[in-house]
Design a protein around this motif. Sequence first.
Motif, PDB file in Angstrom:
ATOM      1  N   GLY A  61       0.792  -1.225   0.000  1.00  0.00           N
ATOM      2  CA  GLY A  61       0.000   0.000   0.000  1.00  0.00           C
ATOM      3  C   GLY A  61       0.822   1.272   0.000  1.00  0.00           C
ATOM      4  N   SER A  62       2.110   1.200  -0.407  1.00  0.00           N
ATOM      5  CA  SER A  62       2.972   2.373  -0.333  1.00  0.00           C
ATOM      6  C   SER A  62       2.879   3.264  -1.566  1.00  0.00           C
ATOM      7  N   VAL A  63       2.089   2.867  -2.556  1.00  0.00           N
ATOM      8  CA  VAL A  63       1.971   3.665  -3.773  1.00  0.00           C
ATOM      9  C   VAL A  63       1.290   4.995  -3.457  1.00  0.00           C
ATOM     10  N   ARG A  64       1.824   6.065  -3.972  1.00  0.00           N
ATOM     11  CA  ARG A  64       1.362   7.421  -3.670  1.00  0.00           C
ATOM     12  C   ARG A  64      -0.049   7.672  -4.186  1.00  0.00           C
ATOM     13  N   ASP A  65      -0.885   8.290  -3.365  1.00  0.00           N
ATOM     14  CA  ASP A  65      -2.221   8.712  -3.738  1.00  0.00           C
ATOM     15  C   ASP A  65      -2.138  10.174  -4.183  1.00  0.00           C
ATOM     16  N   MET A  66      -3.108  10.589  -4.998  1.00  0.00           N
ATOM     17  CA  MET A  66      -3.144  11.972  -5.463  1.00  0.00           C
ATOM     18  C   MET A  66      -3.744  12.850  -4.374  1.00  0.00           C
ATOM     19  N   SER A  67      -3.166  14.021  -4.162  1.00  0.00           N
ATOM     20  CA  SER A  67      -3.714  14.931  -3.160  1.00  0.00           C
ATOM     21  C   SER A  67      -4.897  15.697  -3.739  1.00  0.00           C
ATOM     22  N   ILE A  68      -5.760  16.181  -2.854  1.00  0.00           N
ATOM     23  CA  ILE A  68      -6.910  16.969  -3.286  1.00  0.00           C
ATOM     24  C   ILE A  68      -6.451  18.279  -3.913  1.00  0.00           C
ATOM     25  N   ALA A  69      -5.356  18.856  -3.410  1.00  0.00           N
ATOM     26  CA  ALA A  69      -4.819  20.084  -3.997  1.00  0.00           C
ATOM     27  C   ALA A  69      -4.439  19.860  -5.460  1.00  0.00           C
ATOM     28  N   GLU A  70      -3.816  18.728  -5.754  1.00  0.00           N
ATOM     29  CA  GLU A  70      -3.431  18.420  -7.134  1.00  0.00           C
ATOM     30  C   GLU A  70      -4.657  18.216  -8.010  1.00  0.00           C
ATOM     31  N   LEU A  71      -5.669  17.541  -7.459  1.00  0.00           N
ATOM     32  CA  LEU A  71      -6.903  17.323  -8.221  1.00  0.00           C
ATOM     33  C   LEU A  71      -7.571  18.649  -8.544  1.00  0.00           C
ATOM     34  N   MET A  72      -7.652  19.546  -7.561  1.00  0.00           N
ATOM     35  CA  MET A  72      -8.290  20.843  -7.793  1.00  0.00           C
ATOM     36  C   MET A  72      -7.523  21.655  -8.817  1.00  0.00           C
ATOM     37  N   LEU A  73      -6.205  21.617  -8.768  1.00  0.00           N
ATOM     38  CA  LEU A  73      -5.385  22.358  -9.724  1.00  0.00           C
ATOM     39  C   LEU A  73      -5.652  21.868 -11.145  1.00  0.00           C
ATOM     40  N   ALA A  74      -5.724  20.549 -11.310  1.00  0.00           N
ATOM     41  CA  ALA A  74      -5.981  19.980 -12.631  1.00  0.00           C
ATOM     42  C   ALA A  74      -7.387  20.336 -13.113  1.00  0.00           C
ATOM     43  N   TYR A  75      -8.353  20.332 -12.201  1.00  0.00           N
ATOM     44  CA  TYR A  75      -9.737  20.621 -12.582  1.00  0.00           C
ATOM     45  C   TYR A  75      -9.920  22.078 -12.985  1.00  0.00           C
ATOM     46  N   VAL A  76      -9.314  22.987 -12.253  1.00  0.00           N
ATOM     47  CA  VAL A  76      -9.419  24.410 -12.598  1.00  0.00           C
ATOM     48  C   VAL A  76      -8.768  24.672 -13.954  1.00  0.00           C
ATOM     49  N   LYS A  77      -7.677  23.998 -14.224  1.00  0.00           N
ATOM     50  CA  LYS A  77      -7.036  24.132 -15.535  1.00  0.00           C
ATOM     51  C   LYS A  77      -7.983  23.653 -16.639  1.00  0.00           C
ATOM     52  N   HIS A  78      -8.668  22.551 -16.391  1.00  0.00           N
ATOM     53  CA  HIS A  78      -9.673  22.056 -17.340  1.00  0.00           C
ATOM     54  C   HIS A  78     -10.807  23.063 -17.501  1.00  0.00           C
ATOM     55  N   TYR A  82     -12.653  24.798 -20.693  1.00  0.00           N
ATOM     56  CA  TYR A  82     -13.967  24.242 -21.023  1.00  0.00           C
ATOM     57  C   TYR A  82     -15.079  25.281 -20.980  1.00  0.00           C
ATOM     58  N   TYR A  83     -15.068  26.133 -19.968  1.00  0.00           N
ATOM     59  CA  TYR A  83     -16.159  27.084 -19.788  1.00  0.00           C
ATOM     60  C   TYR A  83     -15.859  28.367 -20.551  1.00  0.00           C
ATOM     61  N   ILE A  84     -16.001  28.277 -21.868  1.00  0.00           N
ATOM     62  CA  ILE A  84     -15.751  29.406 -22.766  1.00  0.00           C
ATOM     63  C   ILE A  84     -16.934  29.530 -23.721  1.00  0.00           C
ATOM     64  N   ASN A  85     -17.462  30.736 -23.885  1.00  0.00           N
ATOM     65  CA  ASN A  85     -18.563  31.001 -24.806  1.00  0.00           C
ATOM     66  C   ASN A  85     -18.088  31.937 -25.901  1.00  0.00           C
ATOM     67  N   ASP A  86     -18.052  31.425 -27.141  1.00  0.00           N
ATOM     68  CA  ASP A  86     -17.602  32.224 -28.288  1.00  0.00           C
ATOM     69  C   ASP A  86     -16.217  32.822 -28.051  1.00  0.00           C
ATOM     70  N   GLY A  87     -15.358  32.026 -27.460  1.00  0.00           N
ATOM     71  CA  GLY A  87     -13.985  32.470 -27.222  1.00  0.00           C
ATOM     72  C   GLY A  87     -13.781  33.317 -25.989  1.00  0.00           C
ATOM     73  N   VAL A  88     -14.878  33.591 -25.262  1.00  0.00           N
ATOM     74  CA  VAL A  88     -14.790  34.437 -24.068  1.00  0.00           C
ATOM     75  C   VAL A  88     -15.039  33.572 -22.837  1.00  0.00           C
ATOM     76  N   GLU A  92     -18.243  30.786 -14.925  1.00  0.00           N
ATOM     77  CA  GLU A  92     -18.327  29.544 -14.157  1.00  0.00           C
ATOM     78  C   GLU A  92     -17.008  29.160 -13.514  1.00  0.00           C
ATOM     79  N   THR A  93     -15.886  29.441 -14.168  1.00  0.00           N
ATOM     80  CA  THR A  93     -14.600  29.106 -13.561  1.00  0.00           C
ATOM     81  C   THR A  93     -14.423  29.845 -12.240  1.00  0.00           C
ATOM     82  N   GLY A  94     -14.819  31.111 -12.198  1.00  0.00           N
ATOM     83  CA  GLY A  94     -14.754  31.860 -10.946  1.00  0.00           C
ATOM     84  C   GLY A  94     -15.674  31.277  -9.890  1.00  0.00           C
ATOM     85  N   GLY A  98     -14.608  29.696  -6.259  1.00  0.00           N
ATOM     86  CA  GLY A  98     -15.258  30.127  -5.027  1.00  0.00           C
ATOM     87  C   GLY A  98     -15.754  28.948  -4.195  1.00  0.00           C
ATOM     88  N   ALA A  99     -16.300  27.940  -4.865  1.00  0.00           N
ATOM     89  CA  ALA A  99     -16.777  26.751  -4.155  1.00  0.00           C
ATOM     90  C   ALA A  99     -15.623  25.932  -3.601  1.00  0.00           C
TER      91      ALA A  99
END
Length: 203
Positions: A61-78, A82-88, A92-94, A98-99
């Motif tokens: 069980g020594s294999v590293r798990d992903m931290s929540i901070a890393e998951l959030m960073l990846a999700y915000v980058k996504h 993703y949340y773009i309307n006509d290039g703008v 929703e990202t904001g 906030g959440a």
Amino acid sequence: MPNLSHRVPSYRKHRSSGQAVVTLDGKDFYLGPHGSKASRVEYDRLIGEWQANGRRLPTNGSVRDMSIAELMLAYVKHADQYYINDGVPSGETGNIKGALRFVKRLYSRQFVSAFGPVALKAVRQAMIDAGHCRTYINTNIGRVKRLFKWGVENELVPPSVYHGLQAVSGLRRGRSKARESAPVKPVPQAFVDAVVAHVSPQV
């Protein structure tokens, strides 16, 4: 032809998350931001353990798990892409940031696999304590759940984690200490009269 059985699994970039990844024994392991020193160190550690154990993962069980901070960073980058309307970029990202600030404050250093319904309810309580209204809290808890749903979709989160979070239902009126939002009142008639001459008959 090279002997594929002696090939060392490669250090790769996971496109949707920006994380470094290596596949060992048919399973992907996320190492941190691609190209970072920490991810290279983690790759070397995993490969070293894999080779020392006869080219198999250790079972302790020594294999590293992903931290929540890393998951959030990846999700915000996504979300930025993703949340773009006509290039703008949309707002929703904001809203997502906030959440997630409540998750960040309480659980950023915890592992993804350890985040369950009790943790989500603790995040929800922090939103109540911050004075947010019930409907806004329910919306933001939905955003937190979507973080983990996206993680499952991209094989960053065990499906059981998201399944557990689904058991947390929304706050109901009068059943919590969350305040209710002020009722939306009709527009004063004087405001309506002032714009009638400037809009189409349909409006």
